[in-house]
Design an enzyme around this catalytic site. Structure first.
Site, PDB file in Angstrom:
ATOM      1  N   HIS A 184      15.304  11.693  -3.642  1.00 60.87           N
ATOM      2  CA  HIS A 184      16.430  11.286  -4.478  1.00 60.87           C
ATOM      3  C   HIS A 184      16.350  11.988  -5.818  1.00 60.87           C
ATOM      4  CE1 HIS A 184      14.613   7.718  -6.962  1.00 60.87           C
ATOM      5  NE2 HIS A 184      13.671   8.567  -6.646  1.00 60.87           N
ATOM      6  N   CYS A 223      12.512  12.269 -13.390  1.00 57.63           N
ATOM      7  CA  CYS A 223      13.212  11.608 -12.282  1.00 57.63           C
ATOM      8  C   CYS A 223      14.625  12.153 -12.066  1.00 57.63           C
ATOM      9  CB  CYS A 223      13.258  10.106 -12.509  1.00 57.63           C
ATOM     10  SG  CYS A 223      11.620   9.347 -12.458  1.00 57.63           S
ATOM     11  N   HIS A 260       9.543  10.040  -2.445  1.00 62.91           N
ATOM     12  CA  HIS A 260       8.541   8.983  -2.466  1.00 62.91           C
ATOM     13  C   HIS A 260       8.249   8.535  -1.042  1.00 62.91           C
ATOM     14  CE1 HIS A 260       8.992   8.383  -6.790  1.00 62.91           C
ATOM     15  NE2 HIS A 260      10.292   8.336  -6.620  1.00 62.91           N
ATOM     16  N   GLU A 292       7.464   2.669  -5.090  1.00 61.09           N
ATOM     17  CA  GLU A 292       7.657   4.113  -4.981  1.00 61.09           C
ATOM     18  C   GLU A 292       6.325   4.843  -4.989  1.00 61.09           C
ATOM     19  OE1 GLU A 292      11.907   4.832  -7.207  1.00 61.09           O
ATOM     20  OE2 GLU A 292      10.083   4.982  -8.393  1.00 61.09           O
ATOM     21  N   HIS A 308      13.586   9.518   5.737  1.00 64.04           N
ATOM     22  CA  HIS A 308      13.812  10.962   5.711  1.00 64.04           C
ATOM     23  C   HIS A 308      15.273  11.300   5.406  1.00 64.04           C
ATOM     24  CE1 HIS A 308       9.794  10.957   7.384  1.00 64.04           C
ATOM     25  NE2 HIS A 308       9.700  12.195   6.956  1.00 64.04           N
ATOM     26  N   HIS A 330      13.093  14.845  -6.109  1.00 61.47           N
ATOM     27  CA  HIS A 330      11.723  14.459  -5.774  1.00 61.47           C
ATOM     28  C   HIS A 330      11.782  13.415  -4.665  1.00 61.47           C
ATOM     29  CE1 HIS A 330      12.991  11.388  -8.682  1.00 61.47           C
ATOM     30  NE2 HIS A 330      12.036  10.598  -8.185  1.00 61.47           N
TER      31      HIS A 330
END
Length: 117
Positions: free
Chosen positions: A14, A25, A31, A107, A69, A29
């Site tokens: 995201h 952020c 998580h 996260e 995914h 990136h």
């Protein structure tokens, strides 16, 4: 009060596009998320459960089919913060299981957000 919880996992990418461009952020990136749903009841059912853990499989199916995914910016209508995701999963779960009391999202191993009305 009896309380149970069950943990679910998924990986996704995201960007928090509303943040300044130099915020880490705001960049693409990902998580490895952990979702924990908590249920509670003053009484147990005839099997001695708050709810059978197997009955929570629809949440696993929902996560696997819509979030795992995936790029969360394409999936969510609000910024894909852990706080917004906790509320989203809470609402989804509570509509199916009235015993749901809270949902927590991680996260990273050191960060958690929780929605509990």
């Amino acid at each position: 009060m009896f309380r149970i919880s069950k943990e679910f996992h998924f990986s996704a990418s995201h960007r928090l596009e509303h943040l300044p461009h130099d915020h880490q952020c705001a960049r693409l990136h990902g998580h490895n998320y952990v979702v924990v749903v908590e249920l509670a009841s003053k009484t147990l059912n005839s099997d001695g459960f708050v709810r059978d853990y197997h009955a929570l499989k629809p949440l696993k199916d929902y996560i696997d089919g819509h979030f795992d995914h995936r790029h969360l910016n394409d999936v969510m209508d609000v910024p894909s913060t852990a706080e917004n995701m906790a509320k989203h999963f809470f609402d989804w779960c509570r509509a199916r299981w009235p015993e749901v009391m809270a949902v927590k999202i991680s996260e990273t191993p050191k960060t958690w957000a929780e929605y509990r009305p």
